[in-house]
Design a protein around this motif. Structure first.
Motif, mmCIF file in Angstrom:
data_model
loop_
_atom_site.group_PDB
_atom_site.id
_atom_site.type_symbol
_atom_site.label_atom_id
_atom_site.label_comp_id
_atom_site.label_asym_id
_atom_site.label_seq_id
_atom_site.Cartn_x
_atom_site.Cartn_y
_atom_site.Cartn_z
ATOM 1 N N ASP A 40 0.952 -1.271 0.108
ATOM 2 C CA ASP A 40 -0.056 -0.072 0.089
ATOM 3 C C ASP A 40 0.836 1.354 0.018
ATOM 4 N N ARG A 42 1.331 4.898 0.751
ATOM 5 C CA ARG A 42 0.576 5.941 1.710
ATOM 6 C C ARG A 42 1.572 7.038 2.042
ATOM 7 N N SER A 47 -3.863 6.540 1.855
ATOM 8 C CA SER A 47 -3.234 5.713 0.855
ATOM 9 C C SER A 47 -3.567 6.523 -0.582
ATOM 10 N N GLY A 51 -5.596 1.594 -1.269
ATOM 11 C CA GLY A 51 -5.227 0.450 -0.412
ATOM 12 C C GLY A 51 -4.700 -0.742 -1.179
ATOM 13 N N TYR A 217 4.010 1.123 9.677
ATOM 14 C CA TYR A 217 2.620 1.423 10.276
ATOM 15 C C TYR A 217 2.458 2.825 10.173
ATOM 16 N N ASN A 236 -9.546 4.555 3.071
ATOM 17 C CA ASN A 236 -8.052 4.463 3.103
ATOM 18 C C ASN A 236 -7.377 5.713 3.836
ATOM 19 N N ASP A 239 -5.653 3.347 10.151
ATOM 20 C CA ASP A 239 -4.705 2.897 10.408
ATOM 21 C C ASP A 239 -4.408 1.643 9.466
ATOM 22 N N ARG A 240 -3.260 1.404 9.204
ATOM 23 C CA ARG A 240 -2.670 0.510 8.451
ATOM 24 C C ARG A 240 -1.465 0.027 8.472
#
Length: 249
Positions: A40, A42, A47, A51, A217, A236, A239-240
């Motif tokens: 992804d 970002r 994003s 995503g 993260y 998007n 949190d990712r």
């Protein structure tokens, strides 16, 4: 149609590069190329690839003290960028050492082929230096008022990184804040979904020769108090964790 101010910033990029041209033959030229695959892509906690996995290619050359770079990223029909499948950044800038610190200034044009009225430009200033084993960078990016982003945008950030002694690991963390004025409430959601917000993140990288693998993260405090337009790319902005692998030349 490309915003008038974006054209002005792009012209400034070209102007910054012109003085270096006659000196290519006698002055040192440094070049680099980096290719990254990620789950992804970002930026500032948002994003840019809907995503989905993305490919990021970055090339730079320094001639007579002028840094010139280009970056291309697959954006996977991103709603944030009007359905564009790619983002292209054109960058020109300079850097200067000032004692233990390095000062950098850049002009950046962001372009999205195949999508109308989405290009925009911004100015970036950065100061970086070492505090013991920790590298610290403070940055400010300002995008003047442009119709493609529904106003103007200011992004302030701080980043720290440290190598783990006797290992190939590097750990880093950042925090940033996006604010700005609003001319078009719909388009302003593109860079500031839900209004002004804070983003943060941590990452771990493992270097193996010219290759790097790792995980990032990112999180934000983006909140939507009213229904969000598609350009906000609502799903998007939370949190990712993204995995990545890169190779430098």
């Amino acid at each position: 149609m490309t915003d008038r101010k974006t054209l002005i910033l792009a012209a400034a990029s070209l102007a910054a590069a012109i003085p270096a041209t006659p000196a290519i033959a006698q002055d040192r030229t440094d070049a680099a190329l980096l290719v990254e695959a990620t789950t992804d892509h970002r930026r500032r906690g948002l994003s840019w690839s809907d995503g989905d996995p993305a490919l990021d290619v970055y090339g730079s050359v320094t001639v007579s003290g002028v840094d010139i770079a280009a970056r291309a990223v697959s954006t996977r029909n991103s709603a944030r960028h009007g359905g564009a499948d790619a983002a292209i950044d054109l960058i020109a800038g300079i850097s200067e050492d000032a004692g233990p610190f390095t000062l950098r200034g850049r002009v950046i044009g962001h372009f999205f082929p195949g999508s109308d009225d989405t290009a925009y430009g911004e100015l970036n200033g950065e100061v970086g230096g070492s505090l013991g084993p920790v590298q610290v960078d403070l940055s400010a990016s300002y995008a003047p008022e442009q119709s493609s982003i529904g106003g103007d945008n200011l992004y302030l950030s701080a980043r720290g990184s440290v190598g783990v002694p006797a290992t190939p690991w590097t750990l880093s963390a950042h925090v940033g804040r996006s604010t700005g004025s609003v001319d078009d409430p719909v388009r302003a959601n593109r860079l500031r979904p839900g209004g002004s917000y804070t983003d943060w993140g941590v990452s771990a990288e493992y270097v193996i020769g010219p290759a790097t693998v790792g995980a990032r993260y990112t999180g934000t405090n983006v909140r939507f108090d009213t229904p969000a337009p598609p350009i906000a790319d609502r799903t998007n902005s939370g949190d990712r964790i993204a995995l990545f692998a890169s190779f430098g030349f």
